[in-house]
Design an enzyme around this catalytic site. Structure first.
Site, mmCIF file in Angstrom:
data_model
loop_
_atom_site.group_PDB
_atom_site.id
_atom_site.type_symbol
_atom_site.label_atom_id
_atom_site.label_comp_id
_atom_site.label_asym_id
_atom_site.label_seq_id
_atom_site.Cartn_x
_atom_site.Cartn_y
_atom_site.Cartn_z
ATOM 1 N N GLY A 11 15.199 -6.611 -20.324
ATOM 2 C CA GLY A 11 14.988 -5.181 -19.796
ATOM 3 C C GLY A 11 13.643 -4.764 -19.348
ATOM 4 N NE ARG A 21 -3.881 -0.289 -10.630
ATOM 5 C CZ ARG A 21 -4.873 -0.019 -11.175
ATOM 6 N NH1 ARG A 21 -4.952 -0.358 -12.505
ATOM 7 N NH2 ARG A 21 -5.916 0.698 -10.944
ATOM 8 N NE ARG A 72 19.297 -7.738 -20.435
ATOM 9 C CZ ARG A 72 18.323 -7.449 -21.256
ATOM 10 N NH1 ARG A 72 17.708 -8.185 -22.180
ATOM 11 N NH2 ARG A 72 18.211 -6.015 -21.312
ATOM 12 C CB CYS A 73 17.775 -15.889 -15.974
ATOM 13 S SG CYS A 73 17.932 -17.511 -15.319
ATOM 14 N N GLY A 102 10.528 -8.874 -23.785
ATOM 15 C CA GLY A 102 10.708 -8.723 -25.173
ATOM 16 C C GLY A 102 10.999 -10.231 -25.826
ATOM 17 C CG ASP A 103 13.178 -10.363 -29.423
ATOM 18 O OD1 ASP A 103 13.689 -9.995 -28.336
ATOM 19 O OD2 ASP A 103 13.762 -10.194 -30.380
ATOM 20 C CB THR A 126 10.956 -4.302 -25.056
ATOM 21 O OG1 THR A 126 12.081 -3.862 -25.334
ATOM 22 C CG2 THR A 126 10.190 -4.929 -26.441
ATOM 23 C CG ASP A 128 14.918 -1.865 -27.408
ATOM 24 O OD1 ASP A 128 15.414 -0.597 -27.061
ATOM 25 O OD2 ASP A 128 15.450 -2.925 -26.880
ATOM 26 C CG ASP A 130 13.141 -5.107 -30.242
ATOM 27 O OD1 ASP A 130 12.327 -5.319 -29.213
ATOM 28 O OD2 ASP A 130 14.444 -5.503 -29.946
ATOM 29 N NE ARG A 172 21.656 -5.093 -27.049
ATOM 30 C CZ ARG A 172 20.862 -5.055 -25.939
ATOM 31 N NH1 ARG A 172 21.109 -4.286 -25.077
ATOM 32 N NH2 ARG A 172 19.985 -5.986 -25.786
ATOM 33 N NE ARG A 246 31.674 20.320 -26.864
ATOM 34 C CZ ARG A 246 32.561 20.850 -27.517
ATOM 35 N NH1 ARG A 246 33.106 20.307 -28.567
ATOM 36 N NH2 ARG A 246 33.442 21.951 -27.160
ATOM 37 C CD GLN A 254 17.829 6.359 -24.578
ATOM 38 O OE1 GLN A 254 17.315 6.146 -25.530
ATOM 39 N NE2 GLN A 254 18.921 6.157 -24.339
ATOM 40 N NE ARG A 255 17.035 -0.963 -20.304
ATOM 41 C CZ ARG A 255 16.450 -1.497 -21.292
ATOM 42 N NH1 ARG A 255 15.325 -1.536 -21.176
ATOM 43 N NH2 ARG A 255 16.930 -2.395 -22.037
HETATM 44 P P1 ATP Z 1 14.608 -6.637 -24.129
HETATM 45 O O1 ATP Z 1 14.129 -6.584 -25.614
HETATM 46 O O2 ATP Z 1 14.192 -5.711 -23.393
HETATM 47 O O3 ATP Z 1 16.041 -7.079 -24.106
HETATM 48 P P2 ATP Z 1 14.198 -9.634 -23.660
HETATM 49 O O4 ATP Z 1 13.021 -10.410 -23.211
HETATM 50 O O5 ATP Z 1 14.436 -9.682 -25.329
HETATM 51 O O6 ATP Z 1 14.172 -8.127 -23.603
HETATM 52 P P3 ATP Z 1 16.457 -11.071 -23.248
HETATM 53 O O7 ATP Z 1 17.599 -10.984 -22.103
HETATM 54 O O8 ATP Z 1 16.894 -11.407 -24.617
HETATM 55 O O9 ATP Z 1 15.433 -9.898 -23.015
HETATM 56 O O10 ATP Z 1 15.662 -12.447 -22.687
HETATM 57 C C1 ATP Z 1 15.059 -12.651 -21.248
HETATM 58 C C2 ATP Z 1 15.480 -13.855 -20.596
HETATM 59 O O11 ATP Z 1 14.731 -14.816 -21.643
HETATM 60 C C3 ATP Z 1 17.005 -14.264 -20.992
HETATM 61 O O12 ATP Z 1 17.666 -13.739 -19.830
HETATM 62 C C4 ATP Z 1 16.628 -15.869 -20.845
HETATM 63 O O13 ATP Z 1 16.308 -16.098 -19.352
HETATM 64 C C5 ATP Z 1 15.261 -16.085 -21.489
HETATM 65 N N1 ATP Z 1 15.770 -16.550 -23.088
HETATM 66 C C6 ATP Z 1 16.194 -15.637 -23.960
HETATM 67 N N2 ATP Z 1 16.395 -16.276 -24.972
HETATM 68 C C7 ATP Z 1 16.192 -17.544 -24.519
HETATM 69 C C8 ATP Z 1 16.095 -18.946 -25.229
HETATM 70 N N3 ATP Z 1 16.671 -19.001 -26.632
HETATM 71 N N4 ATP Z 1 15.769 -19.970 -24.543
HETATM 72 C C9 ATP Z 1 15.276 -19.947 -23.307
HETATM 73 N N5 ATP Z 1 15.395 -18.840 -22.553
HETATM 74 C C10 ATP Z 1 15.786 -17.739 -23.391
#
Ligand code: ATP
Length: 324
Positions: A11, A21, A72-73, A102-103, A126, A128, A130, A172, A246, A254-255
């Site tokens: 996110g 930067r 998110r891949c 994030g994590d 992030t 969050d 978290d 979440r 309400r 928020q983002r």
């Molecule tokens: P946010 O806390 O804002 O959601 P995030 O980094 O936790 O950020 P995710 O969508 O969970 O967001 O992870 C980002 C990307 O990291 C994923 O879209 C994926 O490409 C990669 N990723 C996440 N978990 C794994 C995993 N177990 N193995 C390989 N790649 C991962």
């Protein structure tokens, strides 16, 4: 070290640009080429990148979102997906990687590092907050301020109409935004995923606190076990027939927005520190903030431990209730 790749992933969060930067400028000052991949791991797999220069990061410190883009891949979670990325990174002579996210992003970075044998550093970005191992993540302070600003406005209208408002905020899996925005906005109640929600108790407490008042605000984390703001309001409603209820879902506002001074400083410091740590030979680490200091920790620790807000704050809020 000649070439360092960087991505923003997961996110988006205000302050990511300030971090990009900082990494870019620090690298350039050390004679390193910073290579920004677009849209996180997606761009790495598709070999979409740009060698960044000073002008590419001019006037971005104040901008929300991320100029590198994020995604998110799903494919990167597979061995084949990561193989595509590794081929591209090798071809591009990338010697180290900095991932802001994030994590989930950290998990991906950690796996990639082992499969490719390349040093990686994670920077917590992030809204969050978290991620364990750091007091603050980039973007959290800005998001918190956005929530407080919105709740202040909702309070104005709630007070004018004698209403009880359920305000849903992001979170979440963790209640950091909810709990701390509840404190800072003077909310009457807060519902977070870390604590079971008893609907009847919520209704009774609100009735008690609402005596003689013009409004009440309940902050609801989106991942609360009782449901989102709308669901909670509907469940509470039969027990509060004489009140006007309400709800409001703050959602993606928020983002966005310009990062706060705190987030700009945190992001700038973390970015520069991450390059410094790579040059000192650190790998598979994340940057954390503890008090005023920046620290470096094994990335494994961050991804294995669920971050939990300080629940003693709930007790404090309980002792700040308005009794009728
Ligand atoms: P946010 O806390 O804002 O959601 P995030 O980094 O936790 O950020 P995710 O969508 O969970 O967001 O992870 C980002 C990307 O990291 C994923 O879209 C994926 O490409 C990669 N990723 C996440 N978990 C794994 C995993 N177990 N193995 C390989 N790649 C991962």
């Amino acid at each position: 070290m000649k070439r360092i790749a960087l991505i923003t992933s997961g996110g988006d969060a205000p302050g990511m640009n300030a971090c990009v930067r900082s990494i870019t400028k620090y690298c350039l000052n050390k004679g390193i080429v910073p290579v920004g991949y677009f849209d996180g791991y997606q761009g790495m797999m598709e070999n979409r990148f740009q060698e960044l220069g000073f002008t590419d990061v001019d006037n971005i410190i104040h901008r929300g979102g991320t100029v590198l883009g994020t995604a998110r891949c799903e494919e990167f979670r597979t061995v084949d997906g990561r193989k595509r990325a590794i081929i591209n990174l090798k071809e591009n002579k990338i010697e180290a990687l900095i991932c802001i996210g994030g994590d989930g992003t950290f998990l991906g970075a950690n796996i990639l590092s082992k499969e490719m044998n390349i040093p990686v550093i994670g920077i917590p970005g992030t809204i969050d907050n978290d991620i364990s191992g750091t007091d603050h993540t980039i973007g959290y302070d800005t998001a918190l301020n956005t929530v407080i600003d919105a709740v202040d406005k909702i309070r104005d209208t709630a007070g004018s109409h004698h209403r009880v408002f359920f305000v849903e905020v992001m979170g979440r899996n963790a209640g950091f935004i909810a709990l701390n925005s509840a404190i800072a906005s003077g909310a009457e109640s807060v519902l977070i995923p870390e604590e079971h929600t008893d609907i009847l108790a919520v209704a009774n407490d609100l009735k008690e606190q609402n005596k003689g008042r013009r409004s009440s605000i309940v902050i609801v984390a989106e991942g609360d076990d009782g449901g989102g703001a709308r669901e909670i309001m509907n469940k509470v409603s039969p027990h509060m027939k004489e009140y006007t209820l309400r709800y409001s879902i703050l959602g993606h506002i928020q983002r966005g927005g310009s990062p706060s001074a705190f987030d700009r400083m945190l992001a700038t410091r973390m970015g520069a520190f991450s390059v410094e740590q790579l040059l000192e030979g650190k790998s598979n680490c994340m940057i954390g903030a503890r008090g005023d200091d920046l620290v470096i920790l094994p990335i494994d620790a961050a991804v294995k431990i669920q971050a939990v807000p300080d629940l003693s704050k709930l007790k404090m809020l309980h002792n700040l209730r308005t009794m009728g």
